[in-house]
Design a protein around this motif. Structure first.
Motif, mmCIF file in Angstrom:
data_model
loop_
_atom_site.group_PDB
_atom_site.id
_atom_site.type_symbol
_atom_site.label_atom_id
_atom_site.label_comp_id
_atom_site.label_asym_id
_atom_site.label_seq_id
_atom_site.Cartn_x
_atom_site.Cartn_y
_atom_site.Cartn_z
ATOM 1 N N TYR A 1 88.348 19.052 45.684
ATOM 2 C CA TYR A 1 88.551 17.734 46.276
ATOM 3 C C TYR A 1 89.830 17.088 45.746
ATOM 4 O O TYR A 1 90.588 16.474 46.506
ATOM 5 C CB TYR A 1 87.342 16.838 46.004
ATOM 6 C CG TYR A 1 87.462 15.437 46.562
ATOM 7 C CD1 TYR A 1 88.005 15.202 47.823
ATOM 8 C CD2 TYR A 1 87.034 14.335 45.825
ATOM 9 C CE1 TYR A 1 88.108 13.911 48.331
ATOM 10 C CE2 TYR A 1 87.121 13.044 46.325
ATOM 11 C CZ TYR A 1 87.671 12.845 47.576
ATOM 12 O OH TYR A 1 87.779 11.563 48.079
ATOM 13 N N ILE B 1 93.050 15.827 48.073
ATOM 14 C CA ILE B 1 93.740 14.539 48.020
ATOM 15 C C ILE B 1 95.235 14.747 47.800
ATOM 16 O O ILE B 1 96.079 14.096 48.436
ATOM 17 C CB ILE B 1 93.142 13.630 46.932
ATOM 18 C CG1 ILE B 1 91.682 13.308 47.258
ATOM 19 C CG2 ILE B 1 93.950 12.339 46.808
ATOM 20 C CD1 ILE B 1 90.951 12.546 46.175
ATOM 21 N N ASP B 2 95.591 15.689 46.918
ATOM 22 C CA ASP B 2 97.009 15.988 46.699
ATOM 23 C C ASP B 2 97.667 16.518 47.979
ATOM 24 O O ASP B 2 98.810 16.173 48.287
ATOM 25 C CB ASP B 2 97.171 17.012 45.567
ATOM 26 C CG ASP B 2 96.839 16.439 44.198
ATOM 27 O OD1 ASP B 2 96.856 15.193 44.056
ATOM 28 O OD2 ASP B 2 96.554 17.228 43.271
ATOM 29 N N ALA C 1 87.866 13.111 54.152
ATOM 30 C CA ALA C 1 87.576 14.302 53.352
ATOM 31 C C ALA C 1 86.071 14.498 53.330
ATOM 32 O O ALA C 1 85.338 13.698 52.733
ATOM 33 C CB ALA C 1 88.118 14.141 51.935
ATOM 34 N N PHE D 1 87.964 9.822 43.877
ATOM 35 C CA PHE D 1 88.662 9.093 44.936
ATOM 36 C C PHE D 1 89.260 7.796 44.388
ATOM 37 O O PHE D 1 90.437 7.489 44.619
ATOM 38 C CB PHE D 1 87.679 8.808 46.079
ATOM 39 C CG PHE D 1 88.094 7.727 47.024
ATOM 40 C CD1 PHE D 1 89.090 7.937 47.968
ATOM 41 C CD2 PHE D 1 87.471 6.475 46.975
ATOM 42 C CE1 PHE D 1 89.465 6.921 48.849
ATOM 43 C CE2 PHE D 1 87.838 5.464 47.857
ATOM 44 C CZ PHE D 1 88.841 5.689 48.788
ATOM 45 N N LYS E 1 92.269 8.663 42.024
ATOM 46 C CA LYS E 1 93.470 9.185 42.679
ATOM 47 C C LYS E 1 94.167 8.125 43.526
ATOM 48 O O LYS E 1 95.399 8.131 43.650
ATOM 49 C CB LYS E 1 93.108 10.383 43.565
ATOM 50 C CG LYS E 1 92.674 11.610 42.793
ATOM 51 C CD LYS E 1 93.852 12.337 42.203
ATOM 52 C CE LYS E 1 93.937 13.741 42.654
ATOM 53 N NZ LYS E 1 95.123 14.454 42.125
ATOM 54 N N PHE E 2 93.356 7.226 44.114
ATOM 55 C CA PHE E 2 93.956 6.216 44.977
ATOM 56 C C PHE E 2 94.302 4.934 44.211
ATOM 57 O O PHE E 2 94.508 3.885 44.825
ATOM 58 C CB PHE E 2 93.039 5.936 46.176
ATOM 59 C CG PHE E 2 93.119 7.013 47.223
ATOM 60 C CD1 PHE E 2 94.010 6.912 48.279
ATOM 61 C CD2 PHE E 2 92.342 8.154 47.126
ATOM 62 C CE1 PHE E 2 94.111 7.907 49.233
ATOM 63 C CE2 PHE E 2 92.426 9.159 48.075
ATOM 64 C CZ PHE E 2 93.326 9.042 49.133
ATOM 65 N N TRP F 1 100.082 7.030 45.308
ATOM 66 C CA TRP F 1 99.415 6.459 46.468
ATOM 67 C C TRP F 1 99.993 5.090 46.815
ATOM 68 O O TRP F 1 100.162 4.746 47.993
ATOM 69 C CB TRP F 1 97.915 6.343 46.259
ATOM 70 C CG TRP F 1 97.290 5.483 47.328
ATOM 71 C CD1 TRP F 1 96.663 4.288 47.183
ATOM 72 C CD2 TRP F 1 97.293 5.757 48.741
ATOM 73 N NE1 TRP F 1 96.271 3.790 48.396
ATOM 74 C CE2 TRP F 1 96.647 4.673 49.383
ATOM 75 C CE3 TRP F 1 97.784 6.801 49.520
ATOM 76 C CZ2 TRP F 1 96.479 4.605 50.754
ATOM 77 C CZ3 TRP F 1 97.615 6.746 50.896
ATOM 78 C CH2 TRP F 1 96.972 5.658 51.507
ATOM 79 N N PRO G 1 94.187 5.023 53.298
ATOM 80 C CA PRO G 1 93.564 6.017 52.416
ATOM 81 C C PRO G 1 92.765 7.061 53.192
ATOM 82 O O PRO G 1 92.276 6.798 54.296
ATOM 83 C CB PRO G 1 92.651 5.186 51.512
ATOM 84 C CG PRO G 1 92.407 3.925 52.257
ATOM 85 C CD PRO G 1 93.642 3.670 53.059
ATOM 86 N N GLN G 2 92.663 8.228 52.609
ATOM 87 C CA GLN G 2 91.793 9.281 53.141
ATOM 88 C C GLN G 2 90.374 8.969 52.679
ATOM 89 O O GLN G 2 90.054 9.088 51.504
ATOM 90 C CB GLN G 2 92.254 10.641 52.606
ATOM 91 C CG GLN G 2 91.425 11.811 53.087
ATOM 92 C CD GLN G 2 91.821 13.091 52.375
ATOM 93 O OE1 GLN G 2 91.739 13.160 51.141
ATOM 94 N NE2 GLN G 2 92.262 14.093 53.118
#
Length: 371
Positions: free
Chosen positions: A172, A176-177, A200, A242, A245-246, A251, A261-262
């Motif tokens: 996961y 995201i990357d 995702a 999540f 990373k965001f 980001w 955002p994903q």
């Protein structure tokens, strides 16, 4: 109108239906679900299409025309599936507009036999995007190692992507990357980032199925006490990743350029164990900015017996980590679990596609024989 489903929506969970059929479209059933049950999106897969084709006569005219034209089975599958997806996109277009392009989308899967070939996956994604020709389409691409560059390259073309078949937290993070890199390339290619969307899809119930099987084999009281909790714990830790990373500068730069955002999507949310509550993977995974794609049986169960009690994810990170640690302590190898699940997932996707090809081939041959 279901209060449970409304409460779920109010908590920031987008309700997507994991099903589509021409009969559902033709009768107005999908429109009714949007109106009455807060459905704001649709996902599809080859098994869903194979089942739809095997019921009733909704596809007869199109299949007959394809047979008369001598279209081969793979092109027939594209013609049949893109027709339904385009129609679904049109039904959901008011939702797409009302939510400022957040929801109102329909997902269509690339041929899963291409899951290990990035070049062919991207080519197929572009072809499907062109054939459906709707801004509220997602192209589904599996999150295999070979799928990651295909995800990046498809997003770089300005195509929205539903990344599917995610089981592991490590994978996961790579998804995201790949999303970030795809948007960075899209920006370089001159695309408007606000028009590119992604989700995702983190699979939930299959994690419990595999881990519970191993816990039963271990057989100790400690192992039995851990049953049917890993799917939720794994998904909660995915949401923690999540959030992490965001919150990065990488980001922020994309967000400042207009990117969205994903969103995490909870997939495989119908329970496999009949002893479990039908709404387990809905009620226990409520968090803002998520999607839950449900088969209709789960949607109905949530409407009737769901227990929406606010955010059930972010205040449970420590419990989730403790549960995964306890699984390791009793001898469950997480890395092996997610490896097996991904391999089986790809095999199931391919088998479903073969089933769909076989169904369409049979329908074509039947119509040719009756011509």
């Amino acid at each position: 109108m279901s209060d449970n489903l409304k409460r779920l929506s109010d908590e920031g969970v987008s309700i997507w239906l994991d099903d589509i059929s021409r009969e559902r479209l033709r009768t107005g059933n999908l429109e009714q679900l949007v109106k009455d049950k807060h459905v704001v999106g649709v996902t599809s897969n080859p098994t869903i299409f194979a089942k739809a084709l095997g019921k009733g006569s909704a596809y007869d005219d199109q299949v007959r025309d394809l047979a008369v034209r001598g279209v081969d089975v793979e092109e027939a599958v594209r013609a049949i599936t893109t027709y339904d997806i385009r129609w679904g996109c049109d039904v959901l277009r008011p939702v797409f507009d009302r939510t400022d392009r957040l929801d109102g989308c329909v997902s269509l899967e690339v041929d899963p036999r291409l899951a290990r070939d990035a070049e062919k996956t991207v080519a197929e994604a572009k072809a499907l995007w062109w054939m459906v020709d709707r801004p509220n389409l997602y192209i589904k691409i599996p999150a295999t190692e070979d799928g990651l560059p295909a995800i990046t390259r498809t997003l770089a073309e300005g195509i929205s992507v539903n990344v599917t078949l995610i089981f592991s937290l490590e994978r996961y993070g790579k998804v995201i990357d790949a999303f970030f890199e795809g948007l960075e390339r899209a920006r370089e290619n001159g695309h408007d980032l606000s028009g590119i969307a992604s989700v995702a899809s983190f699979f939930v119930s299959r994690v419990d199925t595999e881990i519970d099987k191993r816990l039963d084999k271990i057989g100790s009281d400690e192992a039995k006490a851990l049953r049917s909790k890993a799917g939720v714990a794994n998904a909660r830790l995915a949401y923690a990743l999540f959030e992490e990373k965001f919150a990065t500068d990488r980001w922020k730069a994309l967000k400042d350029a207009g990117a969205r955002p994903q969103r995490p999507l909870w997939a495989s949310t119908g329970v496999k164990d009949p002893n479990l509550k039908a709404t387990l993977y809905v009620d226990e995974l409520v968090a803002p900015g998520t999607v839950n794609t449900m088969p209709e049986a789960t949607l109905d169960a949530e409407a009737e017996q769901g227990e929406v009690r606010g955010d059930t994810v972010r205040n449970n990170y420590d419990d989730a980590r403790a549960h995964m640690a306890a699984l390791k302590d009793v001898g469950v190898d997480y890395d092996d679990v997610v490896r097996v699940l991904e391999e089986e997932g790809v095999e199931k996707f391919e088998a479903s596609w073969t089933e769909l090809l076989g169904t369409v081939k049979g329908e074509l041959e039947s119509k040719r024989a009756g011509a």
